[in-house]
Design a protein around this motif. Structure first.
Motif, PDB file in Angstrom:
ATOM      1  N   ILE A 199      -5.927  -0.931  -1.302  1.00 32.33           N
ATOM      2  CA  ILE A 199      -5.142  -1.009  -0.064  1.00 32.33           C
ATOM      3  C   ILE A 199      -5.752  -2.084   0.836  1.00 32.33           C
ATOM      4  CG2 ILE A 199      -4.331   0.271   1.958  1.00 32.33           C
ATOM      5  CD1 ILE A 199      -4.736   2.847   0.214  1.00 32.33           C
ATOM      6  N   GLY A 200      -4.938  -3.049   1.245  1.00 32.36           N
ATOM      7  CA  GLY A 200      -5.446  -4.224   1.938  1.00 32.36           C
ATOM      8  C   GLY A 200      -5.779  -4.048   3.406  1.00 32.36           C
ATOM      9  N   HIS A 201      -5.034  -3.215   4.101  1.00 31.48           N
ATOM     10  CA  HIS A 201      -5.203  -3.084   5.559  1.00 31.48           C
ATOM     11  C   HIS A 201      -5.825  -1.733   5.906  1.00 31.48           C
ATOM     12  CE1 HIS A 201      -3.765  -2.152   9.728  1.00 31.48           C
ATOM     13  NE2 HIS A 201      -4.155  -3.407   9.911  1.00 31.48           N
ATOM     14  N   VAL A 202      -6.877  -1.768   6.697  1.00 29.57           N
ATOM     15  CA  VAL A 202      -7.588  -0.550   7.093  1.00 29.57           C
ATOM     16  C   VAL A 202      -7.765  -0.540   8.604  1.00 29.57           C
ATOM     17  CG1 VAL A 202      -9.754   0.738   6.900  1.00 29.57           C
ATOM     18  CG2 VAL A 202      -8.842  -0.447   4.908  1.00 29.57           C
ATOM     19  N   THR A 203      -7.526   0.636   9.212  1.00 25.38           N
ATOM     20  CA  THR A 203      -7.674   0.757  10.661  1.00 25.38           C
ATOM     21  C   THR A 203      -7.961   2.204  11.039  1.00 25.38           C
ATOM     22  OG1 THR A 203      -6.565   0.399  12.807  1.00 25.38           O
ATOM     23  CG2 THR A 203      -5.166   1.076  10.968  1.00 25.38           C
ATOM     24  N   THR A 204      -8.444   2.399  12.258  1.00 22.02           N
ATOM     25  CA  THR A 204      -8.620   3.755  12.779  1.00 22.02           C
ATOM     26  C   THR A 204      -7.508   4.111  13.758  1.00 22.02           C
ATOM     27  OG1 THR A 204     -10.052   2.936  14.565  1.00 22.02           O
ATOM     28  CG2 THR A 204     -11.140   3.668  12.534  1.00 22.02           C
ATOM     29  N   ASN A 205      -6.526   3.215  13.908  1.00 21.64           N
ATOM     30  CA  ASN A 205      -5.496   3.378  14.931  1.00 21.64           C
ATOM     31  C   ASN A 205      -4.103   3.298  14.296  1.00 21.64           C
ATOM     32  OD1 ASN A 205      -3.729   3.079  17.143  1.00 21.64           O
ATOM     33  ND2 ASN A 205      -5.349   2.148  18.389  1.00 21.64           N
ATOM     34  N   LEU A 206      -3.320   4.378  14.394  1.00 20.73           N
ATOM     35  CA  LEU A 206      -1.973   4.400  13.816  1.00 20.73           C
ATOM     36  C   LEU A 206      -1.114   3.267  14.360  1.00 20.73           C
ATOM     37  CD1 LEU A 206       0.256   5.792  12.124  1.00 20.73           C
ATOM     38  CD2 LEU A 206       0.698   7.255  14.106  1.00 20.73           C
ATOM     39  N   GLU A 207      -1.261   2.966  15.637  1.00 24.56           N
ATOM     40  CA  GLU A 207      -0.440   1.917  16.260  1.00 24.56           C
ATOM     41  C   GLU A 207      -0.610   0.567  15.560  1.00 24.56           C
ATOM     42  OE1 GLU A 207      -2.048   4.273  18.028  1.00 24.56           O
ATOM     43  OE2 GLU A 207      -0.144   5.244  18.576  1.00 24.56           O
ATOM     44  N   ASP A 208      -1.821   0.298  15.058  1.00 21.01           N
ATOM     45  CA  ASP A 208      -2.055  -0.963  14.332  1.00 21.01           C
ATOM     46  C   ASP A 208      -1.146  -1.058  13.106  1.00 21.01           C
ATOM     47  OD1 ASP A 208      -4.033  -1.514  16.162  1.00 21.01           O
ATOM     48  OD2 ASP A 208      -5.693  -0.955  14.841  1.00 21.01           O
ATOM     49  N   SER A 209      -1.012   0.051  12.404  1.00 21.89           N
ATOM     50  CA  SER A 209      -0.181   0.069  11.195  1.00 21.89           C
ATOM     51  C   SER A 209       1.302   0.025  11.534  1.00 21.89           C
ATOM     52  CB  SER A 209      -0.498   1.311  10.363  1.00 21.89           C
ATOM     53  OG  SER A 209      -1.840   1.284   9.941  1.00 21.89           O
ATOM     54  N   LEU A 210       1.683   0.721  12.611  1.00 17.43           N
ATOM     55  CA  LEU A 210       3.087   0.719  13.022  1.00 17.43           C
ATOM     56  C   LEU A 210       3.537  -0.669  13.467  1.00 17.43           C
ATOM     57  CD1 LEU A 210       3.375   4.088  15.002  1.00 17.43           C
ATOM     58  CD2 LEU A 210       3.977   3.618  12.623  1.00 17.43           C
ATOM     59  N   ALA A 211       2.588  -1.493  13.873  1.00 15.89           N
ATOM     60  CA  ALA A 211       2.913  -2.860  14.317  1.00 15.89           C
ATOM     61  C   ALA A 211       3.138  -3.805  13.144  1.00 15.89           C
ATOM     62  CB  ALA A 211       1.797  -3.395  15.211  1.00 15.89           C
ATOM     63  N   LEU A 212       2.792  -3.380  11.934  1.00 12.18           N
ATOM     64  CA  LEU A 212       2.979  -4.233  10.758  1.00 12.18           C
ATOM     65  C   LEU A 212       4.450  -4.232  10.342  1.00 12.18           C
ATOM     66  CD1 LEU A 212      -0.117  -3.086   8.637  1.00 12.18           C
ATOM     67  CD2 LEU A 212       0.079  -5.168  10.016  1.00 12.18           C
ATOM     68  N   LYS A 213       5.078  -5.381  10.357  1.00  8.67           N
ATOM     69  CA  LYS A 213       6.512  -5.473  10.042  1.00  8.67           C
ATOM     70  C   LYS A 213       6.826  -5.035   8.628  1.00  8.67           C
ATOM     71  CE  LYS A 213       7.952  -8.979  13.379  1.00  8.67           C
ATOM     72  NZ  LYS A 213       8.546 -10.328  13.571  1.00  8.67           N
ATOM     73  N   GLU A 214       5.886  -5.271   7.699  1.00  7.50           N
ATOM     74  CA  GLU A 214       6.185  -4.943   6.301  1.00  7.50           C
ATOM     75  C   GLU A 214       6.173  -3.445   6.017  1.00  7.50           C
ATOM     76  OE1 GLU A 214       1.710  -6.156   6.117  1.00  7.50           O
ATOM     77  OE2 GLU A 214       3.454  -6.543   7.396  1.00  7.50           O
ATOM     78  N   VAL A 215       5.604  -2.658   6.911  1.00  8.73           N
ATOM     79  CA  VAL A 215       5.544  -1.210   6.687  1.00  8.73           C
ATOM     80  C   VAL A 215       6.933  -0.598   6.872  1.00  8.73           C
ATOM     81  CG1 VAL A 215       4.662   0.982   7.598  1.00  8.73           C
ATOM     82  CG2 VAL A 215       3.108  -0.947   7.248  1.00  8.73           C
ATOM     83  N   ASP A 216       7.442   0.025   5.815  1.00  5.20           N
ATOM     84  CA  ASP A 216       8.748   0.686   5.857  1.00  5.20           C
ATOM     85  C   ASP A 216       8.644   2.159   6.217  1.00  5.20           C
ATOM     86  OD1 ASP A 216      10.217  -1.620   4.702  1.00  5.20           O
ATOM     87  OD2 ASP A 216       9.095  -1.130   2.879  1.00  5.20           O
TER      88      ASP A 216
END
Length: 318
Positions: free
Chosen positions: A50-67
């Motif tokens: 898995i390429g992207h790692v964070t402790t903050n859900l908002e960081d992932s929600l900001a990724l356009k590719e996330v469906d």
């Protein structure tokens, strides 16, 4: 087929189960992993590519590719995080329970209804092959439930997860573990719950929760259910379901099924996998691709949380 790109929040015991299940599903890629301990999260991400790692859900929600997002986070965060995913335009599957306060679950249901997105809750028992086998018998008119007798037993006197790791939150017999059976009973009976009673044992001095509980349910069609729950039980551990019906008795122990004479029933051909979590995830992704409401959608499981709320009110008044 364009891959569905997924963010998974919560790299603990249950998050790992989802990652293992998703490995078997074509056309799905986990691209972001969220959890509170960054170093441990990086270790899990490296293992699963898995390429992207964070402790903050908002960081992932900001990724356009996330469906889509799968939430395996602490109970108290479920409703708020589910709303955040929907508001960000992401399909969402939240692990059980949807909420531990009814009004929060109702708010999620309202948001899901207007969003046009897939919003699903991880009521895994609907997907376990053992319970699917019984459900198929019911749908075919070959079996009707007269009574369910269910035991949910753990030995958990400290705040640890299934891997023996310290939890940042406290588990709950009513809002988490009873939710599985309350929903499954109504689903299998094909009839809403119209009567519910509960009693509980002493509150644990440090955990602040009841360690033992007993629940009785009755459906509108007359079927009844008795549920015993404990964190004090020193083996065997797990949840054991006895279906007593008009034509047979079945005993389900997770993915194993026997009849009342303890004769094994082969459930290996009921679905494409014997892994209930994988089957649950397959339904989530299929619903996204097909633009339909999934089995165990937020809307379909909300009545379960109304029953849990009513039981909590009853226990608080006792």
């Amino acid at each position: 087929m364009k891959p569905i790109k997924v963010a998974l929040a919560g790299a603990g015991a249950f998050g790992i189960k989802h990652l293992d299940g998703i490995k078997n599903i074509d056309g799905v890629e986990v691209v972001s992993l969220i959890s509170r301990d960054l170093e441990k999260t990086k270790e899990v991400a490296a293992k699963y590519g898995i390429g992207h790692v964070t402790t903050n859900l908002e960081d992932s929600l900001a990724l356009k590719e996330v469906d889509a997002v799968i939430l395996c986070t602490p109970t108290q965060m479920h409703a708020e995080q589910t709303m955040a995913c929907l508001k960000a335009g992401k399909h969402v599957q939240v692990e059980i329970p949807l909420c531990d306060v009814l009004k929060d679950g109702q708010a999620v249901a309202a948001q899901a209804k207007t969003s046009g997105l897939v919003a699903m809750v991880g009521h895994t028992r609907r997907f376990n092959p053992s319970h699917q086998y019984v459900h198929n018998k019911i749908k075919a008119g070959e079996f009707n439930i007269q009574q369910m007798d269910v035991q949910t037993y753990f030995f958990r006197r400290t705040n640890m997860n299934a891997l023996g790791q310290a939890r940042s939150w406290t588990d709950h017999l009513l809002w988490h573990h009873a939710a599985h059976t309350v929903d499954l009973f109504a689903y299998q009976a094909g009839s809403p719950i119209v009567k519910a009673n509960a009693v509980q044992g002493p509150i644990h001095p440090t955990l602040g929760i009841a360690m033992d509980m007993s629940i009785q349910l009755k459906a509108a069609n007359g079927a009844i259910c008795t549920l015993s729950l404990s964190f004090n039980n020193d083996g065997p551990l797990g949840t054991f379901f006895r279906y007593i019906g008009d034509s047979a008795t079945y005993i389900a122990r997770y993915d194993d099924l026997v009849n009342g004479k303890e004769e094994k029933i082969d459930v290996s051909k009921v679905d494409v996998s014997m892994n209930g979590i994988e089957l649950q995830d397959r339904e989530f992704f299929a619903a996204i691709r097909e633009g339909r409401e999934p089995n165990s959608s937020v809307a379909s499981v909300l009545p379960c949380y109304q029953v849990l709320h009513d039981l909590e009110q009853q226990l608080n008044a006792a």
